[in-house]
Design an enzyme around this catalytic site. Structure first.
Site, mmCIF file in Angstrom:
data_model
loop_
_atom_site.group_PDB
_atom_site.id
_atom_site.type_symbol
_atom_site.label_atom_id
_atom_site.label_comp_id
_atom_site.label_asym_id
_atom_site.label_seq_id
_atom_site.Cartn_x
_atom_site.Cartn_y
_atom_site.Cartn_z
ATOM 1 N N GLU A 23 37.229 36.870 35.325
ATOM 2 C CA GLU A 23 38.483 36.256 35.760
ATOM 3 C C GLU A 23 39.222 35.787 34.515
ATOM 4 O OE1 GLU A 23 40.442 33.049 38.836
ATOM 5 O OE2 GLU A 23 38.281 33.017 38.542
ATOM 6 N N CYS A 245 40.669 33.207 41.646
ATOM 7 C CA CYS A 245 41.929 32.632 42.114
ATOM 8 C C CYS A 245 43.139 33.350 41.551
ATOM 9 C CB CYS A 245 41.978 31.153 41.759
ATOM 10 S SG CYS A 245 40.652 30.182 42.518
ATOM 11 N N ASN A 384 39.390 36.861 48.019
ATOM 12 C CA ASN A 384 38.564 36.281 46.966
ATOM 13 C C ASN A 384 37.609 35.244 47.532
ATOM 14 O OD1 ASN A 384 37.602 35.041 44.527
ATOM 15 N ND2 ASN A 384 39.178 33.494 44.812
ATOM 16 N N GLU A 385 38.104 34.065 47.745
ATOM 17 C CA GLU A 385 37.276 32.939 48.186
ATOM 18 C C GLU A 385 37.955 32.347 49.420
ATOM 19 O OE1 GLU A 385 34.775 30.125 45.343
ATOM 20 O OE2 GLU A 385 36.850 29.476 45.510
#
Length: 687
Positions: A23, A245, A384-385
């Protein structure tokens, strides 16, 4: 303590189970893996402000640039005294006739006298290594100028490298186009914290854009060589990218659009980073020291796929599902809105870009970029999350993506999300969804992505975490790390104690390789002095890389997973009572048994190794050992203290020093584990 190596083989271990998660956090891309040395090369940076639900950015095209006076050196103005930053000249950041409209701003520079120019701060300053070459390129458009462009790297009035190019003169009353210039700098001496200066030989006005400086040894002309080699040494099975993120963004406008990250670098639209707003609050005016953390997208999706190919990792790109970061934003695109189809189409087009033939639209772009062969993408992360809430219908979004992708590309394996933790109702609700929705549909979800950043004690207490998991849906341990301590710009947060806890937990993951099929530590990179998060696997600055104890744990696992488990029949539980954590596997390719053992205690431990017939295991073995670097195993106490002082203080400047060693040894049925150590043993086993 006794450890029996059974002849029986258990479950197969997924090849390439241990991988990497990249990331762009902690300046991991620009300022890190991407070899570009210039900061804000296209005059498009943003200054970022705000908080959840209220973000705004100010265009700050001059960030990182300032007037300068060239010191001279071997050029026509060698008699001048440079001051590296207070020279004259006029810098104007304009638009109107851009190089490309995706990045419309550029610098209009006017020198009032010879030798005036402008400098770039280049993060912590330019680092040159004696004898090495560096490639500089820039676009310039003559407005009112005749003469040379001088490029130099200087510090305190001394020139360490310089070169020049003649401005190509265009007659008046003729269209003056942008012209690309290239030249090579060779470092006469090593320097840290130097200033990059581009200056004019005479008075005049010139417009500049896309000013670049790359080490000549950049891998594929893209990746910083020492950082790239650290990745390759890990032998990763896969690479999950580009986040995190970053995929979602603080706002949907700020999200990572993969289509803007491909094609020629000059046409990749600059973006601000979601991490530029990390830690904003009322006390700091909703504005932090990282407010100018931006993304040039010099490493885009093409480069990520290329990186995977070059380090032998399978690509695992992550897709946005119409949601901004749930931690940092309330923004979303409703599933029923026409705009939602853009996200679906982006997913389908990405697979075509990665795998399509050169005759297809997106496969053709890949071919024109230099890679006619497909990249062989087999996996994709859906979100993603993400997690389900009253406002966010993530489960519905997953179904829609799954149906659309598998209708056209049934071979693609999809990764779901269990949310931000493994303790909340979000996590439990996610698993209920995947079990129920995937019943009778084995391809519905290949694996569920779980994240946990926890204290070392949690890892030790939960080595058996996956023992009772249902086996119908697999697990991707996608982001995990032990956090003995944390904090901004804190390399000392990477301690051996945390890495040993991770190694111990991985023995439990390996034991459950029939359900955990992918695992990756996070975050991967952090630039010292530019980090929003700690711990991290690899710290670096402009001069070098500093692998952590966690790095060596990942390396030891990545190189020594074996192909099949060896059942332990409860032995591991007895050993845990002695603070010893063990996993066994067998490598059918080499005929070797692989023993991984963590001694978490402060006392040495001895394992009595026996075969299935209770005979001592003897023979030549390869041992890989990770332990604390101390005076006892690495020179005198004075030498060890000297190293710490040279590092500027372990807790502040560098990760905790550790000792990693690989050696051959004759086993005599005994394996001695040093205090607080991790050992991998490869020994010829039972066929």
């Amino acid at each position: 303590m006794r450890l029996k190596l059974e002849k029986t083989k258990g479950s197969k271990i997924n090849e390439g189970m241990i991988g990497l998660f990249f990331e762009d956090i902690n300046y991991a891309a620009d300022g890190g893996l991407y070899a570009e040395m210039i900061e804000n090369r296209s005059f498009e940076f943003y200054d970022c402000y705000g908080d959840k639900g209220d973000y705004y950015v100010k265009h700050d095209p001059g960030y990182g640039w300032s007037p300068a006076q060239r010191s001279g050196g071997n050029g026509a103005h060698g008699e001048r005294n440079g001051n590296n930053g207070n020279g004259g000249g006029k810098l104007e950041y304009v638009t109107g006739s851009p190089l490309y409209r995706e990045n419309p701003h550029y610098l209009r520079f006017t020198a009032n006298e010879p030798g005036q120019g402008f400098r770039n701060q280049a993060y912590s300053g330019i680092f040159l290594e004696k004898g090495k070459e560096y490639r500089v390129s820039f676009y310039a458009r003559q407005a009112d100028y005749e003469g040379k462009f001088w490029v130099s790297v200087e510090k305190d009035g001394k020139v360490y490298a310089e070169a020049s190019a003649v401005c190509r003169s265009v007659p008046k009353n003729v269209w003056r186009k942008w012209i690309r210039y290239e030249l090579t700098l060779k470092a006469e001496e090593t320097v840290e914290g130097g200033a990059f200066i581009l200056s004019l030989e005479a008075a005049g006005t010139v417009e500049f854009d896309f000013i670049s400086m790359m080490p000549a040894d950049a891998v594929a002309g893209i990746f910083r060589k020492d950082i790239f080699e650290r990745l390759k040494e890990l032998h990763p099975g896969f690479l999950r990218f580009p986040g995190g993120c970053i995929i979602e963004g603080n706002t949907l406008e700020n999200r990572y659009r993969w289509k803007e990250s491909v094609g020629i670098p000059e046409r990749r639209k600059a973006n601000f980073s979601r991490w530029s707003l990390h830690g904003t609050n009322a006390e700091n005016g909703w504005h932090t020291e990282y407010a100018h953390y931006n993304q040039t997208l010099g490493i885009g999706y093409y480069e990520y796929f290329l990186l995977c190919e070059m380090i032998g990792a399978k690509p695992l790109p992550v897709l946005n599902v119409g949601l901004a970061c749930q931690y940092q934003s309330y923004e979303l695109v409703e599933v029923d809105a026409p705009e939602f189809q853009e996200f679906i189409q982006d997913a389908l087009d990405l697979i075509e870009f990665a795998n399509g033939s050169p005759e297809t639209k997106w496969g053709g772009l890949r071919a024109r970029m230099g890679h006619p062969e497909p990249f062989g993408m087999t996996m994709a992360g859906i979100g993603n999350e993400q997690w389900e809430t009253e406002q966010v219908d993530f489960f519905r979004r997953y179904r829609i993506f799954e149906e659309a992708i598998h209708e056209k590309y049934p071979e693609i394996r999809l990764i779901g999300s269990a949310g931000p933790d493994i303790t909340s109702d979000h996590y439990r609700d996610a698993w209920k969804f995947y079990h129920e929705a995937g019943a009778g549909k084995p391809d519905f979800c290949y694996a569920v992505d779980e994240h946990y950043y926890v204290k070392p004690e949690w890892f030790y207490d939960h080595v058996d975490f996956y023992d009772e998991y249902p086996r119908d849906v697999k697990v991707f341990a996608g982001e995990y790390a032990a956090h003995p301590v944390s904090g901004l710009n804190h390399p000392g947060a990477n301690m051996l104690s945390g890495a040993l806890a991770e190694a111990a937990f991985l023995t439990g993951i390996e034991k459950n390789a029939d359900v955990v099929i992918l695992a990756s530590y996070a975050p991967l990179f952090a630039r010292i002095g530019f980090a929003q998060w700690a711990p991290n696997m690899i710290w670096f600055d402009e001069t070098d890389t500093y692998p952590t104890a966690s790095y060596y744990v990942q390396k030891m696992y990545g190189e020594n997973m074996g192909t099949a488990l060896v059942p332990m029949n409860g032995q591991e539980k007895e050993l845990r009572k002695e603070q010893v954590y063990v996993s066994l596997s067998f490598d059918e390719k080499t005929g070797e048994s692989v023993i991984k053992a963590v001694n978490a205690s402060k006392e040495a431990k001895t394992l009595e190794l026996v075969d299935e017939n209770d005979r001592p295991v003897r023979g030549t073995a390869i041992l890989k050992t990770l332990e604390r670097e101390t005076a006892e195993n690495d020179g005198t106490a004075e030498e060890t203290a000297g190293k710490a002082a040279l590092c500027g203080g372990m807790a502040e400047k560098r990760p905790e020093p550790v000792r990693y060693e690989e050696r051959g040894e004759e086993l005599d049925g005994r394996l001695v584990l040093a205090p607080e150590s991790f050992v991998v043993v490869r020994v010829k086993g039972q066929e």
